[in-house]
Design a protein around this motif. Structure first.
Motif, PDB file in Angstrom:
ATOM      1  N   THR A 250     -10.853   4.026   2.588  1.00  0.00           N
ATOM      2  CA  THR A 250     -11.428   4.838   3.977  1.00  0.00           C
ATOM      3  C   THR A 250      -9.423   4.822   3.878  1.00  0.00           C
ATOM      4  N   GLN A 251      -9.187   3.599   4.153  1.00  0.00           N
ATOM      5  CA  GLN A 251      -7.248   3.265   4.736  1.00  0.00           C
ATOM      6  C   GLN A 251      -6.397   4.644   3.245  1.00  0.00           C
ATOM      7  N   VAL A 252      -6.566   4.691   1.636  1.00  0.00           N
ATOM      8  CA  VAL A 252      -5.720   5.279   0.875  1.00  0.00           C
ATOM      9  C   VAL A 252      -6.409   6.258   2.227  1.00  0.00           C
ATOM     10  N   GLN A 253      -7.155   7.148   2.123  1.00  0.00           N
ATOM     11  CA  GLN A 253      -7.872   8.904   2.466  1.00  0.00           C
ATOM     12  C   GLN A 253      -6.932   8.796   4.026  1.00  0.00           C
ATOM     13  N   GLN A 254      -6.929   7.760   4.713  1.00  0.00           N
ATOM     14  CA  GLN A 254      -6.605   8.424   5.894  1.00  0.00           C
ATOM     15  C   GLN A 254      -4.881   8.682   5.505  1.00  0.00           C
ATOM     16  N   LEU A 255      -3.997   7.119   4.651  1.00  0.00           N
ATOM     17  CA  LEU A 255      -3.522   7.593   5.277  1.00  0.00           C
ATOM     18  C   LEU A 255      -2.391   9.026   3.754  1.00  0.00           C
ATOM     19  N   LEU A 256      -2.564   9.147   2.577  1.00  0.00           N
ATOM     20  CA  LEU A 256      -2.594  10.468   2.130  1.00  0.00           C
ATOM     21  C   LEU A 256      -3.410  11.801   2.967  1.00  0.00           C
TER      22      LEU A 256
ATOM     23  N   LEU B 154       1.070  -1.621   0.396  1.00  0.00           N
ATOM     24  CA  LEU B 154      -0.074  -0.212  -0.503  1.00  0.00           C
ATOM     25  C   LEU B 154       0.602   1.043  -0.467  1.00  0.00           C
ATOM     26  N   HIS B 155       1.779   1.056   0.748  1.00  0.00           N
ATOM     27  CA  HIS B 155       3.086   2.854   1.089  1.00  0.00           C
ATOM     28  C   HIS B 155       3.603   2.638  -0.280  1.00  0.00           C
ATOM     29  N   LYS B 156       4.041   1.903  -0.937  1.00  0.00           N
ATOM     30  CA  LYS B 156       4.807   1.308  -2.298  1.00  0.00           C
ATOM     31  C   LYS B 156       3.446   2.582  -3.487  1.00  0.00           C
ATOM     32  N   ALA B 157       2.187   1.652  -3.043  1.00  0.00           N
ATOM     33  CA  ALA B 157       1.683   2.333  -4.310  1.00  0.00           C
ATOM     34  C   ALA B 157       1.123   3.879  -4.021  1.00  0.00           C
ATOM     35  N   LEU B 158       1.288   3.629  -2.864  1.00  0.00           N
ATOM     36  CA  LEU B 158       0.623   5.354  -2.749  1.00  0.00           C
ATOM     37  C   LEU B 158       1.844   6.820  -2.764  1.00  0.00           C
ATOM     38  N   PHE B 159       3.652   5.578  -3.226  1.00  0.00           N
ATOM     39  CA  PHE B 159       4.229   6.697  -2.637  1.00  0.00           C
ATOM     40  C   PHE B 159       4.583   8.454  -3.978  1.00  0.00           C
ATOM     41  N   PRO B 160       4.084   7.505  -4.730  1.00  0.00           N
ATOM     42  CA  PRO B 160       3.883   7.973  -6.454  1.00  0.00           C
ATOM     43  C   PRO B 160       3.738   9.389  -6.659  1.00  0.00           C
ATOM     44  N   ILE B 161       1.787   9.479  -5.588  1.00  0.00           N
ATOM     45  CA  ILE B 161       0.886  10.133  -5.336  1.00  0.00           C
ATOM     46  C   ILE B 161       1.843  10.930  -4.774  1.00  0.00           C
ATOM     47  N   LEU B 162       2.246  10.723  -3.947  1.00  0.00           N
ATOM     48  CA  LEU B 162       2.888  12.094  -2.762  1.00  0.00           C
ATOM     49  C   LEU B 162       3.558  13.091  -3.355  1.00  0.00           C
ATOM     50  N   GLU B 163       4.540  12.177  -4.576  1.00  0.00           N
ATOM     51  CA  GLU B 163       4.986  12.895  -4.763  1.00  0.00           C
ATOM     52  C   GLU B 163       4.329  13.614  -5.746  1.00  0.00           C
ATOM     53  N   ALA B 164       3.851  13.241  -6.509  1.00  0.00           N
ATOM     54  CA  ALA B 164       2.963  13.448  -7.207  1.00  0.00           C
ATOM     55  C   ALA B 164       2.602  15.382  -7.215  1.00  0.00           C
ATOM     56  N   ALA B 165       1.494  15.164  -5.978  1.00  0.00           N
ATOM     57  CA  ALA B 165       1.405  15.858  -5.389  1.00  0.00           C
ATOM     58  C   ALA B 165       2.077  17.247  -4.952  1.00  0.00           C
ATOM     59  N   LYS B 166       3.832  16.483  -4.924  1.00  0.00           N
ATOM     60  CA  LYS B 166       4.241  17.669  -4.058  1.00  0.00           C
ATOM     61  C   LYS B 166       4.810  18.415  -5.544  1.00  0.00           C
ATOM     62  N   LEU B 167       4.809  17.817  -6.521  1.00  0.00           N
ATOM     63  CA  LEU B 167       5.428  18.435  -7.708  1.00  0.00           C
ATOM     64  C   LEU B 167       4.033  19.290  -8.166  1.00  0.00           C
ATOM     65  N   CYS B 168       3.285  18.719  -7.904  1.00  0.00           N
ATOM     66  CA  CYS B 168       1.799  20.090  -8.118  1.00  0.00           C
ATOM     67  C   CYS B 168       1.873  21.104  -7.043  1.00  0.00           C
ATOM     68  N   ARG B 169       2.207  21.088  -6.058  1.00  0.00           N
ATOM     69  CA  ARG B 169       1.952  22.297  -5.290  1.00  0.00           C
ATOM     70  C   ARG B 169       3.414  22.789  -5.488  1.00  0.00           C
ATOM     71  N   ASP B 170       3.961  22.335  -5.411  1.00  0.00           N
ATOM     72  CA  ASP B 170       5.432  23.998  -6.429  1.00  0.00           C
ATOM     73  C   ASP B 170       5.018  24.511  -6.762  1.00  0.00           C
ATOM     74  N   ARG B 171       3.872  24.437  -8.123  1.00  0.00           N
ATOM     75  CA  ARG B 171       3.918  24.439  -8.878  1.00  0.00           C
ATOM     76  C   ARG B 171       2.318  25.294  -8.813  1.00  0.00           C
ATOM     77  N   ASP B 172       2.237  25.068  -8.056  1.00  0.00           N
ATOM     78  CA  ASP B 172       0.103  25.900  -7.470  1.00  0.00           C
ATOM     79  C   ASP B 172      -0.274  25.181  -8.349  1.00  0.00           C
ATOM     80  N   ILE B 173      -0.403  23.843  -8.832  1.00  0.00           N
ATOM     81  CA  ILE B 173      -1.409  23.587  -9.729  1.00  0.00           C
ATOM     82  C   ILE B 173      -2.857  22.126  -8.679  1.00  0.00           C
TER      83      ILE B 173
END
Length: 444
Positions: free
Chosen positions: A376-382, A320-339
């Motif tokens: 719910t697990q995915v939402q909570q971890l994110l 679960l963590h391995k699958a969600l890690f790229p999403i967290l990376e994507a969120a950071k990329l977007c946040r740094d660009r105000d997306i």
């Protein structure tokens, strides 16, 4: 012993040695295409050596025949493969040498070292509908339900090439649209609802790591205001686990991208691959018939729907963590660009259908299935990792539509119907309309 008898014995022994050599080649079997080619070349050379030893002609003449024959074969082979080098022919389309589990054996795909494979630019094809579960059950394709699939300059399902897009959608085959006409795609519907340009960067067979690469390479250059990341609870986990092994194999292969593409298009590989295709008639996977239900639609017409056997496969914490890690990376990329960044949870069919009044689980095997609280697990971890990530679970809306008698999933497939695409698009639209984007901290 007479000289003639001595020569005869030597000839017989030599012939036996060659027979043993052929026997070794035959009984070792063929495990892959490279092994097959090794055996074929070895057998060819052994045959000429045997001919040279026993032919009633001078050895020099036998050698000349060998050179002429081999030279002619090589010349014809070079002509055939030269057509591939200049892009005049793709033998995958001529021979249809498809191999299960080998993505690049399918026409219209090209090698990519990071993404492993992707659709060729501007590739287009027309095909009759056949569900993935239906194929496993040997249900023939339906020629009355043909769909034209076309891709843009980067190999994604957009009707035209895009230089910019206000919304970018990232995901797998659910976003690409499995046998969904262009006008019913989730991204087409979302564009109409939002009144904005939407880029469909969904790609079948991709997992989270590949989707992150798609965002970097193709999504961010479009300068979107919003990124929607569709996370499918099915094979996104297995794809995340398998990605490192697949990329390591790709890197260790050592061939340049051009030669990878040439190899899969080549006559040599596709003729060899034909020998690995099953020659028997389709044998239905009878175990899948245990995973079915009866769906009663709004007109009170009942139809049988099938489920994939992996739909309730448990997910470990590490996966679960391995699958969600790229999403967290994507969120950071977007946040740094105000997306703005929204994650949409895509459920399996069973999660949506299992407890509906108009769905009857008809076998004991399917009645034993239980759904987890994965959304719910995915939402909570994110939320724990990054509270600014927006999240929408598509399950309730798909369930409400199905409860009203609208089949949101294809009966013999794991993907959405046209109506399922509509419901998902409307749900994401409401999430984008109703939820206030988190105010981002000023850039430093």
């Amino acid at each position: 012993m007479r000289p003639e008898a001595h020569r005869r014995i030597i000839a017989i022994l030599t012939f036996l040695v060659f027979l043993i050599g052929y026997g070794i080649l035959f009984f070792t079997g063929v495990t892959n295409i490279r092994h097959l080619l090794d055996n074929a070349i070895s057998a060819y050379l052994l045959a000429w050596a045997l001919y040279g030893m026993f032919a009633s002609i001078p050895l020099s003449e036998a050698g000349t025949r060998f050179l002429l024959t081999t030279g002619s074969l090589v010349f014809c082979w070079l002509l055939a493969e030269g057509a591939v080098l200049v892009g005049a022919v793709d033998y995958r389309s001529l021979l249809g040498a498809y191999e299960s589990g080998t993505a690049l054996s399918v026409t219209g795909r090209q090698f990519d070292r990071e993404l492993l494979w992707r659709h060729e630019p501007h590739y287009q094809y027309e095909a009759p509908y056949q569900g993935n579960i239906g194929g496993a059950l040997c249900i023939p394709p339906d020629p009355a339900r043909k769909v034209v699939i076309r891709y843009d300059q980067n190999g994604f399902r957009n009707a035209r090439d895009l230089d910019s897009a206000e919304i970018v959608v990232i995901g797998d085959s659910y976003m690409e649209g499995y046998f969904t006409p262009d006008e019913y795609l989730i991204t087409t519907r979302l564009s109409e609802l939002q009144g904005k340009s939407v880029a469909n960067l969904g790609h079948s067979g991709y997992g989270p790591q590949q989707e992150l690469a798609v965002l970097r390479r193709f999504g961010l250059p479009l300068q979107p205001k919003t990124v929607v990341w569709a996370f499918f609870e099915g094979n996104d986990f297995s794809d995340a686990e398998a990605y490192e092994t697949k990329t390591r194999h790709s890197i260790n292969d050592g061939r340049h991208d051009f030669w990878q593409d040439f190899w899969f298009r080549s006559l040599t590989r596709n003729v060899s691959a034909l020998l690995f295709r099953p020659h028997h008639k389709c044998m239905p996977d009878s175990s899948l018939t245990e995973f079915r239900a009866e769906f009663l639609d709004a007109t009170h017409r009942a139809s049988t729907v099938f489920f994939a056997s992996t739909e309730i496969k448990p997910v470990s914490g590490g996966t679960l963590h391995k699958a969600l890690f790229p999403i967290l990376e994507a969120a950071k990329l977007c946040r740094d660009r105000d997306i703005r960044f929204l994650v949409a949870f895509v459920p399996e069919k069973f999660r949506v259908y299992h407890d509906l009044d108009n769905v009857s689980l008809t076998t004991e095997a399917i009645r034993q299935w239980r759904v987890s609280d994965l959304p719910t697990q995915v939402q909570q971890l994110l939320e724990e990792s990054d509270p600014r990530i927006e999240y929408v679970d598509l399950t309730p809306a798909l369930k409400a539509a199905a409860r009203a008698g609208i089949p949101t999933y294809l009966a013999d497939d794991t993907h959405w119907t046209d109506e399922g695409n509509r419901v998902a698009a409307e749900t994401i639209h409401r999430a984008l309309q109703n939820a206030s984007p988190t105010r981002l901290p000023p850039r430093t």
